[in-house]
Design a protein around this motif. Structure first.
Motif, PDB file in Angstrom:
ATOM      1  N   GLU A  90       0.815  -1.218   0.000  1.00 17.74           N
ATOM      2  CA  GLU A  90       0.000   0.000   0.000  1.00 17.74           C
ATOM      3  C   GLU A  90       0.849   1.270   0.000  1.00 17.74           C
ATOM      4  O   GLU A  90       0.468   2.297   0.574  1.00 17.74           O
ATOM      5  CB  GLU A  90      -0.977   0.008   1.179  1.00 17.74           C
ATOM      6  N   GLY A  91       1.991   1.204  -0.662  1.00 16.76           N
ATOM      7  CA  GLY A  91       2.856   2.374  -0.761  1.00 16.76           C
ATOM      8  C   GLY A  91       2.507   3.215  -1.972  1.00 16.76           C
ATOM      9  O   GLY A  91       2.033   2.698  -2.986  1.00 16.76           O
ATOM     10  N   HIS A  92       2.726   4.518  -1.858  1.00 15.28           N
ATOM     11  CA  HIS A  92       2.512   5.409  -2.995  1.00 15.28           C
ATOM     12  C   HIS A  92       3.420   6.642  -2.859  1.00 15.28           C
ATOM     13  O   HIS A  92       3.721   7.080  -1.762  1.00 15.28           O
ATOM     14  CB  HIS A  92       1.041   5.825  -3.122  1.00 15.28           C
ATOM     15  N   PHE A  93       3.819   7.156  -4.000  1.00 18.98           N
ATOM     16  CA  PHE A  93       4.666   8.349  -4.021  1.00 18.98           C
ATOM     17  C   PHE A  93       3.872   9.563  -3.554  1.00 18.98           C
ATOM     18  O   PHE A  93       2.731   9.755  -3.956  1.00 18.98           O
ATOM     19  CB  PHE A  93       5.162   8.630  -5.441  1.00 18.98           C
ATOM     20  N   ILE A  94       4.488  10.377  -2.706  1.00 24.09           N
ATOM     21  CA  ILE A  94       3.900  11.680  -2.395  1.00 24.09           C
ATOM     22  C   ILE A  94       4.822  12.813  -2.853  1.00 24.09           C
ATOM     23  O   ILE A  94       4.362  13.920  -3.066  1.00 24.09           O
ATOM     24  CB  ILE A  94       3.496  11.826  -0.914  1.00 24.09           C
ATOM     25  N   ILE A  95       6.110  12.528  -2.985  1.00 22.44           N
ATOM     26  CA  ILE A  95       7.071  13.461  -3.600  1.00 22.44           C
ATOM     27  C   ILE A  95       7.989  12.615  -4.471  1.00 22.44           C
ATOM     28  O   ILE A  95       8.491  11.580  -4.031  1.00 22.44           O
ATOM     29  CB  ILE A  95       7.908  14.210  -2.544  1.00 22.44           C
ATOM     30  N   HIS A  96       8.215  13.048  -5.701  1.00 19.99           N
ATOM     31  CA  HIS A  96       9.116  12.317  -6.591  1.00 19.99           C
ATOM     32  C   HIS A  96       9.899  13.316  -7.427  1.00 19.99           C
ATOM     33  O   HIS A  96       9.588  13.579  -8.583  1.00 19.99           O
ATOM     34  CB  HIS A  96       8.324  11.352  -7.476  1.00 19.99           C
ATOM     35  N   GLY A  97      10.900  13.908  -6.779  1.00 21.29           N
ATOM     36  CA  GLY A  97      11.721  14.902  -7.470  1.00 21.29           C
ATOM     37  C   GLY A  97      10.889  16.126  -7.803  1.00 21.29           C
ATOM     38  O   GLY A  97      10.001  16.510  -7.052  1.00 21.29           O
ATOM     39  N   GLY A  98      11.179  16.718  -8.919  1.00 25.00           N
ATOM     40  CA  GLY A  98      10.422  17.877  -9.367  1.00 25.00           C
ATOM     41  C   GLY A  98      11.073  19.182  -8.955  1.00 25.00           C
ATOM     42  O   GLY A  98      12.015  19.214  -8.166  1.00 25.00           O
TER      43      GLY A  98
END
Length: 107
Positions: free
Chosen positions: A33-41
């Motif tokens: 149940e993991g998900h990205f909340i920040i991915h670079g940018g």
């Protein structure tokens, strides 16, 4: 309590290892149940200096985050990430909505 996998990556080179890592990581997150909340940018730097990319993945619990990182599926991807980046990776628990800054003084 929500927990986070945090990576601060430097010297990222988009090579075949990084491409394979990016194509494979989403499938490793789903069972935990993991998900990205920040991915670079892009970032708006307000104080100090920082370079590299910040990645934050949320999990429902620290146990889920630990199991994801220790999973065979994710362990197979780690060397691919390391082929094109350097950096720090760690797990950390979040705080609830009632948390106040002074709560850390009680510990």
């Amino acid at each position: 309590m929500t927990a986070y996998a945090v990576a601060h990556l430097h010297n990222v080179t988009v090579n075949q290892g990084i491409l394979d890592y990016l194509h494979g990581i989403d499938a490793t997150l789903a069972p935990f149940e993991g998900h990205f909340i920040i991915h670079g940018g892009p970032r708006e730097q307000l104080e100090g200096q920082s370079g590299g990319d910040l990645i934050v993945i949320a999990f429902p619990t620290i146990t889920a985050a630990r199991k994801w990182y220790a999973s065979a599926a994710y362990k197979a991807l780690i060397p691919l990430r390391q082929q094109g980046s350097e950096g720090e990776v760690f797990l950390i628990e979040g705080v609830d909505a009632n948390h106040r800054a002074t709560d850390i003084l009680a510990g």
